[in-house]
Design a protein around this motif. Structure first.
Motif, PDB file in Angstrom:
ATOM      1  N   SER A  54      39.483  39.620  40.839  1.00 28.96           N
ATOM      2  CA  SER A  54      40.491  40.543  40.327  1.00 28.96           C
ATOM      3  C   SER A  54      40.025  41.974  40.533  1.00 28.96           C
ATOM      4  N   ARG A  56      41.086  44.346  38.592  1.00 31.58           N
ATOM      5  CA  ARG A  56      41.112  44.961  37.266  1.00 31.58           C
ATOM      6  C   ARG A  56      40.026  44.367  36.385  1.00 31.58           C
ATOM      7  N   LEU A  58      38.159  42.391  33.557  1.00 31.56           N
ATOM      8  CA  LEU A  58      38.503  41.192  32.810  1.00 31.56           C
ATOM      9  C   LEU A  58      38.768  41.573  31.363  1.00 31.56           C
ATOM     10  N   GLY A  59      39.947  41.220  30.852  1.00 33.50           N
ATOM     11  CA  GLY A  59      40.300  41.567  29.488  1.00 33.50           C
ATOM     12  C   GLY A  59      39.468  40.816  28.469  1.00 33.50           C
ATOM     13  N   PRO A  60      39.396  41.311  27.231  1.00 37.69           N
ATOM     14  CA  PRO A  60      38.605  40.624  26.196  1.00 37.69           C
ATOM     15  C   PRO A  60      39.071  39.196  25.956  1.00 37.69           C
ATOM     16  N   TRP A 155      32.217  44.703  33.315  1.00 37.53           N
ATOM     17  CA  TRP A 155      32.852  45.812  32.603  1.00 37.53           C
ATOM     18  C   TRP A 155      32.142  47.136  32.913  1.00 37.53           C
ATOM     19  N   HIS A 158      33.133  48.433  36.341  1.00 39.33           N
ATOM     20  CA  HIS A 158      34.448  49.082  36.344  1.00 39.33           C
ATOM     21  C   HIS A 158      34.389  50.448  35.681  1.00 39.33           C
TER      22      HIS A 158
END
Length: 345
Positions: A54, A56, A58-60, A155, A158
């Protein structure tokens, strides 16, 4: 690595993505060695998967789901290895079911990086449980550390290299459903590779073979062209060759800054291909996975992780790559991609 890579992006965004991958794998590998991890490639492989799947962060919530799934299935496989260790036929059948579910999800584009990560766990846990008894109580801890490290490093990558102010690419289309025969055959091939490794008591050498098989089976698409399939095989072997060269440099200068610089250089090189071109990305992503695993085993404090066994591990990579290609050509069913109508289009 998983075949479900992100679609192509602009030159500046691709450069930033390559920087993320390079610095993530170099930082996590160096930190794992500094902390004395027996399997220092875990966090780098997890981080590379999160970043390559991805554009973007990685979301929590997905991070919690992935971490929870890996730990739950890792613990379950650990208990299964102990409970069914005396019944090899039953044990391999249950492993086949697990691999089959992962290959089905991978073929249908479900779960992002999770199916491949679970396949890697499905190889690592049984082999460490049954071939290396002194790791049986720390394997889950190492998995937890690898997942946490991979998420945090991705994270941080990013945050250090944010995307330029441009719209993100559209998600790739879901692959066509080819049925269940191909995932079933792939699961049988991987289970056979694990069975072969259980015969060989040398964990540090044997573990590379099924990892290579799992990586290649997730990338192969024999319906398109034999040349592309051979290119993927060559890419995996090339990752092993890079690991040999990197290990030689690190052995001459066994210092953490040297390790960081070597892994960074390879990560930037292979990460640029994985970020900019979906076709080349499959090859470079697979090569990066093999590079990280093989180099991590070479510098691991595990018994047998020595320079003398490095040539043997490279041989396992080569055997696993060509063996997976041959077995897939033999066992995979013919698909609609073999029809002239698709070729003509």
């Amino acid at each position: 690595m998983s075949a479900s890579l992100a679609p192509p992006i602009g030159q500046e965004a691709a450069r930033r993505q390559a920087l993320r991958i390079g610095f993530a794998v170099a930082s996590s590998m160096t930190l794992a060695v500094l902390l004395g991890s027996p399997l220092p490639f875990l966090a780098p492989v997890f981080a590379a998967q999160f970043l390559a799947s991805s554009r973007r962060p990685l979301g929590p919530a997905p991070a919690v789901v992935i971490a929870g799934a890996i730990l739950v299935f890792g613990q379950g496989l650990s208990m299964l290895s102990v409970a069914a260790g005396g019944y090899p036929g039953l044990f391999l059948f249950l492993l086949w079911i697990f691999y089959f579910a992962c290959f089905v999800a991978q073929a249908r584009g479900k779960g992002g990086p999770l199916p491949f990560l679970l396949l890697a766990i499905g190889v690592l846990v049984p082999l460490t449980e049954m071939l290396h008894d002194d790791l049986d109580q720390t394997m889950i801890v190492m998995l937890a550390g690898g997942v946490l490290g991979g998420v945090v490093i991705s994270w941080a990558a990013h945050a250090a290299f944010p995307d330029p102010g441009e719209a993100g690419p559209a998600p790739p289309p879901a692959p066509a459903d080819e049925g269940l025969r191909r995932p079933a055959a792939s699961a049988a091939i991987l289970a056979a590779a694990v069975a072969l490794c259980l015969i060989d008591a040398r964990l540090s050498s044997a573990i590379v073979l099924p990892v290579t098989v799992a990586t290649l089976l997730g990338q192969l698409d024999l319906a398109r062209s034999g040349r592309a399939a051979l290119g993927l095989v060559a890419g995996n072997i090339f990752g092993g060759v890079l690991a040999c060269l990197a290990f030689a440099v690190v052995e001459l200068r066994p210092e953490l800054p040297v390790l960081f610089a070597v892994v960074l250089a390879v990560g930037l090189w292979l990460g640029s291909g994985a970020a900019s071109d979906p076709v080349r990305g499959k090859l470079d992503a697979g090569a990066l996975t093999i590079f990280l695993v093989l180099l991590g085993l070479g510098i691991s404090p595990l018994p047998g992780s020595t320079a003398e066994s490095f040539a043997t591990r490279l041989g396992y990579v080569t055997a696993g790559a060509f063996g997976a290609l041959w077995a897939a050509a033999l066992c995979w069913p013919a698909t609609r991609g073999d029809e002239p109508s698709r070729t003509a289009s």
